[in-house]
Write a protein that holds these residues in place. Structure first.
Motif, PDB file in Angstrom:
ATOM      1  N   GLU A   1      87.658 137.453  -1.869  1.00  0.00           N
ATOM      2  CA  GLU A   1      89.066 137.206  -1.588  1.00  0.00           C
ATOM      3  C   GLU A   1      89.828 138.519  -1.459  1.00  0.00           C
ATOM      4  OE1 GLU A   1      92.720 135.543  -4.249  1.00  0.00           O
ATOM      5  OE2 GLU A   1      90.997 134.180  -4.052  1.00  0.00           O
TER       6      GLU A   1
ATOM      7  N   SER B   1      92.599 140.047  -2.171  1.00  0.00           N
ATOM      8  CA  SER B   1      93.784 139.963  -3.021  1.00  0.00           C
ATOM      9  C   SER B   1      93.545 140.788  -4.270  1.00  0.00           C
ATOM     10  CB  SER B   1      94.058 138.509  -3.407  1.00  0.00           C
ATOM     11  OG  SER B   1      93.000 138.016  -4.220  1.00  0.00           O
TER      12      SER B   1
ATOM     13  N   ALA C   1      93.308 139.604  -7.229  1.00  0.00           N
ATOM     14  CA  ALA C   1      92.268 138.904  -7.990  1.00  0.00           C
ATOM     15  C   ALA C   1      90.886 139.227  -7.439  1.00  0.00           C
ATOM     16  CB  ALA C   1      92.526 137.401  -7.947  1.00  0.00           C
TER      17      ALA C   1
ATOM     18  N   LEU D   1      89.845 142.685  -8.584  1.00  0.00           N
ATOM     19  CA  LEU D   1      89.425 142.687  -9.987  1.00  0.00           C
ATOM     20  C   LEU D   1      88.010 142.151 -10.156  1.00  0.00           C
ATOM     21  CD1 LEU D   1      92.717 141.531 -11.742  1.00  0.00           C
ATOM     22  CD2 LEU D   1      91.566 143.740 -12.024  1.00  0.00           C
ATOM     23  N   GLU D   2      87.629 141.215  -9.288  1.00  0.00           N
ATOM     24  CA  GLU D   2      86.271 140.665  -9.366  1.00  0.00           C
ATOM     25  C   GLU D   2      85.222 141.760  -9.196  1.00  0.00           C
ATOM     26  OE1 GLU D   2      84.894 137.577  -9.783  1.00  0.00           O
ATOM     27  OE2 GLU D   2      86.855 136.742 -10.330  1.00  0.00           O
TER      28      GLU D   2
ATOM     29  N   THR E   1      99.387 140.846 -12.098  1.00  0.00           N
ATOM     30  CA  THR E   1      97.992 140.398 -12.168  1.00  0.00           C
ATOM     31  C   THR E   1      97.022 141.561 -12.246  1.00  0.00           C
ATOM     32  OG1 THR E   1      98.546 138.438 -10.884  1.00  0.00           O
ATOM     33  CG2 THR E   1      96.214 139.031 -11.004  1.00  0.00           C
ATOM     34  N   LEU E   2      97.180 142.532 -11.343  1.00  0.00           N
ATOM     35  CA  LEU E   2      96.238 143.638 -11.283  1.00  0.00           C
ATOM     36  C   LEU E   2      96.333 144.523 -12.530  1.00  0.00           C
ATOM     37  CD1 LEU E   2      94.054 145.039  -9.678  1.00  0.00           C
ATOM     38  CD2 LEU E   2      95.824 146.246  -8.379  1.00  0.00           C
TER      39      LEU E   2
ATOM     40  N   GLY F   1      94.667 142.771 -15.460  1.00  0.00           N
ATOM     41  CA  GLY F   1      93.218 142.715 -15.288  1.00  0.00           C
ATOM     42  C   GLY F   1      92.553 144.055 -15.545  1.00  0.00           C
TER      43      GLY F   1
END
Length: 548
Positions: free
Chosen positions: A380, A382, A384, A387-388, A414-415, A418
């Motif tokens: 993805e 993004s 998120a 971060l994966e 979010t970032l 994370g």
């Protein structure tokens, strides 16, 4: 040396007579683009000025476009063009004289060439794709087949009785240059001259552009066909038209070969609420589907109110404070780049620092800056997704535990959260502010509210809120396409019906999803025996007349 690029012509100037093609800017030849880039003066016919002007240098002289009232070129005629060319070339200038189609077939360029020859002025000719060849190709009408059929060309506006009799007695494929309002008279003239009334023909206006429209009929039925389609009578009936007469223009064959007008978003006016820089590749993709993108910024980017934090972070990059820098947008790349330039730095300052980018467009902006990202989301596109793939902090392999995150003032956390969870320290720095852009022109606002746009692409919740705030809510005939569930929810909260949603949060997947929607819609209309219409053409007639 390539003979077409040897421009040692002395002090007397030089003229390039350049064919700009039928209308599609993509049909300019490589030689044409090269000649335009070298021009000192551009003398372009009004109908091709927008096609060629993108390839000339900034500040090039365009005297024909300044003729008359300075904003309109309609009053500038052939005599004006000759005089302007000769005046410029006598001053030692390199002049490009751009005409529609091909200089030798579609324009009276020969008289201008003779004027140059009479005064000893050197000139060259850059052929262009002739209207009579390019337009049928875009209409899906081949002019020859494997049997080597004869092809003839006729200009209905200047043809004499002998010319009509010759083409009337022939069974060759005939390409006629005419106008929309005289097509029926042209067909009648051919029947009188000997062609059968049931001979197929196609009529195309605005060929090779996204305004192209083609009608298929016979010589005997074309008048009724144009009337039934409400193409005539029309205020703009004098538009140039190309008619192809003969069996190769038969409806059954054209239905299978009409590649251009069958594009999934052909002629759709699509609103892209992003800045020109952000929308460039997206607009190119939409054009490949046949759409006409209109870029309307809803967000303006401004420097942070207090620049000291950003200044300290950029200095920290140079002094080795950071192990990573993470870019979440093209604007973040631009903000850092501008600071670098302010301090006399360049991409070499990133030496020894790992660079991450959220998404392909951000990565491209970095590459343009001279920096190849070390990390881009594999899934993805993004925060998120980033971060994966982001590695946890490891004191053995990572000498520094700090990440520089330049971002917008309204970015989500979010970032940051994370990265902290992965063991990193984060300098979360406001690199730029996003503010609501100024309203678009009144004409654009009216088109948005009145259904003048066929679709609008929303790439974030803020684009929904800001567009409605500065321009009003899109009309209910407009197709609403959203990049993801959060954006769709915001659109629905503003009373909009969401028709299309991207399968993943990518602007290019969003455009692809809109094209698939358009293709399904087109197929359904054809299957139902309906005329293919754009969404904006389904507005009530009274409202459409007021907003078109």
């Amino acid at each position: 040396m390539n003979p077409t690029t040897d421009h040692s012509y002395g002090a007397h100037g030089h003229v390039t007579f350049l064919g700009a093609g039928p209308g599609d800017p993509g049909l300019l030849t490589l030689r044409a683009v090269e000649a335009l880039a070298q021009a000192d003066v551009l003398v372009a016919d009004p109908q091709v000025y927008d096609v060629v002007r993108a390839h000339v240098r900034a500040g090039v002289d365009t005297p024909l476009q300044a003729a008359g009232d300075g904003t309109s070129t309609a009053s500038a005629g052939a005599d004006d063009a000759v005089n302007l060319v000769m005046r410029a070339v006598r001053g030692g200038k390199r002049v490009v004289r751009a005409v529609p189609g091909d200089p030798g077939l579609d324009a009276d360029a020969a008289s201008e060439m003779l004027a140059c020859a009479s005064e000893g002025v050197t000139f060259e000719v850059v052929p262009g794709i002739a209207n009579a060849v390019g337009v049928p190709a875009y209409a899906g009408v081949p002019l020859r087949n494997g049997h080597g059929a004869d092809v003839r060309f006729l200009d209905a506006r200047t043809a004499d009785a002998q010319a009509w009799n010759e083409v009337g007695a022939s069974d060759a494929t005939l390409v006629v240059s005419t106008t929309l309002e005289t097509v029926a008279a042209t067909a009648a003239e051919l029947v009188t001259a000997g062609r059968k009334p049931d001979t197929p023909l196609t009529v195309t206006v605005d060929g090779t552009t996204t305004r192209q429209r083609t009608w298929t009929a016979t010589l005997g039925s074309i008048a009724q066909t144009l009337k039934a389609a409400k193409a005539l009578p029309a205020a703009n009936g004098s538009r140039p038209a190309i008619a192809v007469v003969g069996e190769l223009s038969a409806a059954a064959q054209r239905d299978r070969l009409a590649w251009f007008e069958s594009k999934p978003l052909f002629g759709w006016q699509v609103l892209v609420p992003r800045t020109k820089e952000q929308a460039a590749s997206l607009s190119d993709q939409l054009r490949s589907y046949g759409a006409v993108p209109s870029e309307v910024p809803t967000i303006a980017v401004e420097p942070p109110r207090t620049p000291q934090q950003m200044e300290r972070a950029v200095k920290g990059l140079v002094t080795g404070r950071y192990e990573w820098i993470a870019f979440t947008s093209v604007n973040a790349v631009r903000a850092v780049r501008e600071k670098f330039e302010e301090y006399g730095l360049d991409a070499r300052a990133f030496a020894g620092i790992k660079v991450a980018a959220v998404g392909d467009q951000t990565a491209k902006a970095l590459v343009d800056f001279g920096v190849k990202p070390d990390l881009v989301p594999s899934g993805e596109q993004s925060a998120a997704g980033l971060l994966e793939d982001w590695p946890p902090y490891d004191p053995v392999f990572d000498p520094i535990d700090r990440v520089f995150l330049p971002r917008a003032d309204i970015a989500t956390e979010t970032l940051v959260a994370g990265l902290i969870e992965l063991g990193w320290e984060v300098d979360d720095v406001t690199a730029y502010r996003t503010v609501r852009a100024s309203p678009p022109p009144a004409e654009t606002r009216e088109a948005i509210k009145g259904g003048g746009f066929d679709a609008v692409l929303f790439t974030s919740s803020s684009t929904v809120r800001n567009l409605v705030g500065i321009a009003g809510k899109p009309h209910n005939v407009t197709v609403i396409a959203c990049i993801g569930p959060a954006t769709a929810k915001t659109a629905e909260e503003h009373g909009l019906r969401v028709d299309v949603m991207a399968p993943e949060p990518s602007v290019h997947k969003l455009a692809e999803a809109l094209a698939e929607f358009g293709a399904r819609r087109r197929d359904a209309m054809i299957e139902a025996g309906e005329a293919v219409q754009r969404p904006s053409e389904k507005r009530p007639a009274r409202r459409r007349a007021r907003t078109s």
